[in-house]
Design a protein around this motif. Structure first.
Motif, PDB file in Angstrom:
ATOM      1  N   GLY A  96       9.725   0.589 -12.352  1.00 48.37           N
ATOM      2  CA  GLY A  96       8.917   1.711 -11.624  1.00 48.37           C
ATOM      3  C   GLY A  96       8.775   1.319 -10.238  1.00 48.37           C
ATOM      4  N   ILE A  97       9.218   0.397  -9.729  1.00 49.49           N
ATOM      5  CA  ILE A  97       8.970   0.019  -8.318  1.00 49.49           C
ATOM      6  C   ILE A  97      10.001   0.369  -7.097  1.00 49.49           C
ATOM      7  CG2 ILE A  97       8.418  -1.944  -6.717  1.00 49.49           C
ATOM      8  CD1 ILE A  97       6.304  -1.296  -8.552  1.00 49.49           C
ATOM      9  N   GLY A  98      11.191  -0.124  -7.424  1.00 48.58           N
ATOM     10  CA  GLY A  98      12.355   0.144  -6.735  1.00 48.58           C
ATOM     11  C   GLY A  98      12.194  -0.524  -5.231  1.00 48.58           C
ATOM     12  N   GLN A  99      13.340  -0.231  -4.501  1.00 55.39           N
ATOM     13  CA  GLN A  99      13.267  -0.680  -3.255  1.00 55.39           C
ATOM     14  C   GLN A  99      12.415  -0.429  -2.143  1.00 55.39           C
ATOM     15  OE1 GLN A  99      17.521  -0.457  -1.585  1.00 55.39           O
ATOM     16  NE2 GLN A  99      17.695  -2.776  -2.159  1.00 55.39           N
ATOM     17  N   ARG A 100      12.127   0.981  -2.216  1.00 57.43           N
ATOM     18  CA  ARG A 100      10.934   1.550  -1.370  1.00 57.43           C
ATOM     19  C   ARG A 100       9.536   1.038  -1.683  1.00 57.43           C
ATOM     20  NH1 ARG A 100      10.591   7.820  -0.480  1.00 57.43           N
ATOM     21  NH2 ARG A 100      12.640   7.472   0.203  1.00 57.43           N
ATOM     22  N   GLY A 101       9.257   0.885  -3.136  1.00 60.22           N
ATOM     23  CA  GLY A 101       8.062   0.305  -3.574  1.00 60.22           C
ATOM     24  C   GLY A 101       7.906  -1.268  -2.996  1.00 60.22           C
ATOM     25  N   ALA A 102       9.093  -1.896  -3.257  1.00 58.66           N
ATOM     26  CA  ALA A 102       9.132  -3.335  -2.810  1.00 58.66           C
ATOM     27  C   ALA A 102       8.862  -3.526  -1.413  1.00 58.66           C
ATOM     28  CB  ALA A 102      10.329  -3.839  -3.289  1.00 58.66           C
ATOM     29  N   HIS A 103       9.411  -2.713  -0.462  1.00 53.52           N
ATOM     30  CA  HIS A 103       9.051  -2.819   1.033  1.00 53.52           C
ATOM     31  C   HIS A 103       7.650  -2.601   0.994  1.00 53.52           C
ATOM     32  CE1 HIS A 103      12.771  -3.714   2.830  1.00 53.52           C
ATOM     33  NE2 HIS A 103      13.361  -2.706   2.040  1.00 53.52           N
ATOM     34  N   LYS A 104       7.030  -1.452   0.499  1.00 57.33           N
ATOM     35  CA  LYS A 104       5.460  -1.231   0.801  1.00 57.33           C
ATOM     36  C   LYS A 104       4.653  -2.448   0.276  1.00 57.33           C
ATOM     37  CE  LYS A 104       5.339   3.799   0.082  1.00 57.33           C
ATOM     38  NZ  LYS A 104       5.030   4.823  -0.662  1.00 57.33           N
ATOM     39  N   ILE A 105       5.145  -3.016  -0.907  1.00 53.24           N
ATOM     40  CA  ILE A 105       4.271  -4.302  -1.630  1.00 53.24           C
ATOM     41  C   ILE A 105       4.316  -5.493  -0.352  1.00 53.24           C
ATOM     42  CG2 ILE A 105       4.353  -6.112  -3.261  1.00 53.24           C
ATOM     43  CD1 ILE A 105       5.374  -4.006  -5.202  1.00 53.24           C
ATOM     44  N   ILE A 106       5.585  -5.399   0.186  1.00 52.72           N
ATOM     45  CA  ILE A 106       5.523  -6.673   1.147  1.00 52.72           C
ATOM     46  C   ILE A 106       4.879  -6.410   2.468  1.00 52.72           C
ATOM     47  CG2 ILE A 106       7.313  -7.963   2.548  1.00 52.72           C
ATOM     48  CD1 ILE A 106       9.305  -7.640   0.438  1.00 52.72           C
ATOM     49  N   ALA A 107       5.011  -4.923   2.780  1.00 52.65           N
ATOM     50  CA  ALA A 107       4.220  -4.716   4.111  1.00 52.65           C
ATOM     51  C   ALA A 107       2.608  -4.707   3.885  1.00 52.65           C
ATOM     52  CB  ALA A 107       4.840  -3.300   4.377  1.00 52.65           C
ATOM     53  N   THR A 108       2.272  -4.603   2.600  1.00 55.99           N
ATOM     54  CA  THR A 108       0.862  -4.500   2.348  1.00 55.99           C
ATOM     55  C   THR A 108       0.237  -5.781   2.105  1.00 55.99           C
ATOM     56  OG1 THR A 108       1.240  -2.199   1.767  1.00 55.99           O
ATOM     57  CG2 THR A 108      -0.963  -3.400   1.180  1.00 55.99           C
ATOM     58  N   LEU A 109       1.027  -6.715   1.470  1.00 55.12           N
ATOM     59  CA  LEU A 109       0.480  -7.836   0.993  1.00 55.12           C
ATOM     60  C   LEU A 109       0.875  -9.272   1.411  1.00 55.12           C
ATOM     61  CD1 LEU A 109       0.186  -6.865  -2.751  1.00 55.12           C
ATOM     62  CD2 LEU A 109      -1.596  -6.787  -1.096  1.00 55.12           C
ATOM     63  N   LYS A 110       1.999  -9.218   2.273  1.00 52.24           N
ATOM     64  CA  LYS A 110       2.639 -10.324   2.846  1.00 52.24           C
ATOM     65  C   LYS A 110       1.488 -10.924   3.628  1.00 52.24           C
ATOM     66  CE  LYS A 110       6.197 -12.313   5.775  1.00 52.24           C
ATOM     67  NZ  LYS A 110       6.519 -13.579   4.859  1.00 52.24           N
ATOM     68  N   GLY A 111       1.298 -12.219   3.379  1.00 45.60           N
ATOM     69  CA  GLY A 111       0.269 -13.198   4.083  1.00 45.60           C
ATOM     70  C   GLY A 111      -1.130 -13.081   3.567  1.00 45.60           C
ATOM     71  N   LYS A 112      -1.265 -12.196   2.514  1.00 45.14           N
ATOM     72  CA  LYS A 112      -2.612 -11.973   1.840  1.00 45.14           C
ATOM     73  C   LYS A 112      -2.748 -12.681   0.477  1.00 45.14           C
ATOM     74  CE  LYS A 112      -3.366  -7.729   4.143  1.00 45.14           C
ATOM     75  NZ  LYS A 112      -3.699  -6.329   4.212  1.00 45.14           N
ATOM     76  N   VAL A 113      -1.556 -13.189  -0.152  1.00 42.79           N
ATOM     77  CA  VAL A 113      -1.254 -13.512  -1.282  1.00 42.79           C
ATOM     78  C   VAL A 113      -0.646 -14.778  -1.650  1.00 42.79           C
ATOM     79  CG1 VAL A 113      -1.150 -11.236  -2.664  1.00 42.79           C
ATOM     80  CG2 VAL A 113       0.683 -12.478  -2.027  1.00 42.79           C
ATOM     81  N   SER A 114      -0.983 -15.620  -0.560  1.00 45.48           N
ATOM     82  CA  SER A 114      -0.313 -17.093  -0.480  1.00 45.48           C
ATOM     83  C   SER A 114      -1.269 -17.951  -1.539  1.00 45.48           C
ATOM     84  CB  SER A 114      -0.366 -17.776   0.835  1.00 45.48           C
ATOM     85  OG  SER A 114      -1.924 -17.616   1.170  1.00 45.48           O
ATOM     86  N   GLU A 115      -2.347 -17.915  -1.827  1.00 47.50           N
ATOM     87  CA  GLU A 115      -3.095 -18.691  -2.852  1.00 47.50           C
ATOM     88  C   GLU A 115      -2.541 -18.376  -4.109  1.00 47.50           C
ATOM     89  OE1 GLU A 115      -7.646 -19.258  -4.296  1.00 47.50           O
ATOM     90  OE2 GLU A 115      -7.586 -18.119  -2.607  1.00 47.50           O
ATOM     91  N   SER A 116      -2.324 -17.198  -4.326  1.00 46.68           N
ATOM     92  CA  SER A 116      -1.569 -16.635  -5.747  1.00 46.68           C
ATOM     93  C   SER A 116      -0.300 -17.307  -5.789  1.00 46.68           C
ATOM     94  CB  SER A 116      -1.597 -15.367  -6.084  1.00 46.68           C
ATOM     95  OG  SER A 116      -3.037 -14.723  -6.177  1.00 46.68           O
ATOM     96  N   ALA A 117       0.266 -17.301  -4.829  1.00 45.22           N
ATOM     97  CA  ALA A 117       2.045 -17.902  -4.929  1.00 45.22           C
ATOM     98  C   ALA A 117       1.872 -19.605  -4.954  1.00 45.22           C
ATOM     99  CB  ALA A 117       2.667 -17.408  -3.637  1.00 45.22           C
ATOM    100  N   SER A 118       0.773 -20.039  -4.552  1.00 44.71           N
ATOM    101  CA  SER A 118       0.813 -21.581  -4.855  1.00 44.71           C
ATOM    102  C   SER A 118       0.215 -22.046  -5.993  1.00 44.71           C
ATOM    103  CB  SER A 118      -0.069 -22.114  -3.627  1.00 44.71           C
ATOM    104  OG  SER A 118      -1.330 -21.875  -3.902  1.00 44.71           O
ATOM    105  N   ARG A 119      -0.282 -20.959  -7.073  1.00 42.28           N
ATOM    106  CA  ARG A 119      -0.946 -21.555  -8.185  1.00 42.28           C
ATOM    107  C   ARG A 119       0.312 -21.691  -9.209  1.00 42.28           C
ATOM    108  NH1 ARG A 119      -2.961 -16.597 -10.134  1.00 42.28           N
ATOM    109  NH2 ARG A 119      -2.964 -17.699 -12.176  1.00 42.28           N
TER     110      ARG A 119
END
Length: 212
Positions: free
Chosen positions: A120-143
């Motif tokens: 249910g995400i698709g490319q448009r949704g994926a772009h929105k997710i990156i635009a909103t959250l990139k730089g904010k979830v690095s702690e989760s990414a490193s777990r």
């Protein structure tokens, strides 16, 4: 506000995303489990569960929404994820089919292929997710990927990639043919949905036809 519940499962609803009724101190709580959490826990009636809770209530949604997680860090990521435009708690719970560290890393590295594997995400949704959250979830990414992630069921790669293509606008029969052609070219692609999807795009760069 509820941040943690521990009690006995007295009811399990079968429709995904899975919803369980958990009793704690004599009170029954209806809790939604994201896909990757449900697949790890395999909840059943009589099971004792302890869950970190995402709690939400608003004027538009006056009935409280409770979403449960094994790990507090996963709950914290979910709180960020639902801030993306168009993604509420119910949609987010259905979309989270992969471990949180995997998704967070995909956001930080702008990995659209991985993000479009979410239902249910698709490319448009994926772009929105990156635009909103990139730089904010690095702690989760490193777990480390642990607990629920380690026990989660390996997805049906072929079906998942077909679903992504259909979500992007390809007809189902076209998507099946494209995926099967890629697997015939390289059978090892079935082990890696990202590589399989990249191969499909590399060999079929044309824009999908509009479904009639």
């Amino acid at each position: 506000m509820i941040s943690y519940l521990k009690g006995e499962v007295i009811q399990v609803q079968q429709n995904p995303p899975r919803v369980v009724v958990l009793t704690a101190s004599g009170v029954g709580y209806t809790v939604t489990l994201p896909v990757f959490v449900e697949e790890a826990l395999q909840p059943y009636e009589g099971q004792e569960l302890g869950l970190h809770i995402y709690y939400s209530v608003s004027e538009r949604q006056p009935m409280p929404t409770l979403v449960g997680f094994e790990e507090a860090g996963d709950r914290d990521f979910f709180e960020q994820f639902v801030q993306v435009e168009g993604i509420g708690p119910a949609r987010a719970a259905s979309a989270l089919t992969m471990p949180v560290p995997t998704l967070a890393y995909a956001i930080e590295t702008e990995d659209l292929v991985t993000l479009t594997l979410m239902p249910g995400i698709g490319q448009r949704g994926a772009h929105k997710i990156i635009a909103t959250l990139k730089g904010k979830v690095s702690e989760s990414a490193s777990r480390p990927i642990e607990t629920a992630a380690h026990r989660a069921r390996v997805p049906d790669t072929r079906a998942d990639v077909v679903a992504v293509l259909v979500n992007l606008g390809y007809r189902n029969n076209e998507a099946v043919t494209m995926v099967d052609d890629a697997i015939r070219r390289d059978p090892e692609l079935i082990e890696d949905p990202q590589a399989l999807l990249r191969d499909v795009f590399r060999n079929h760069p044309a824009t999908p036809a509009v479904t009639q």
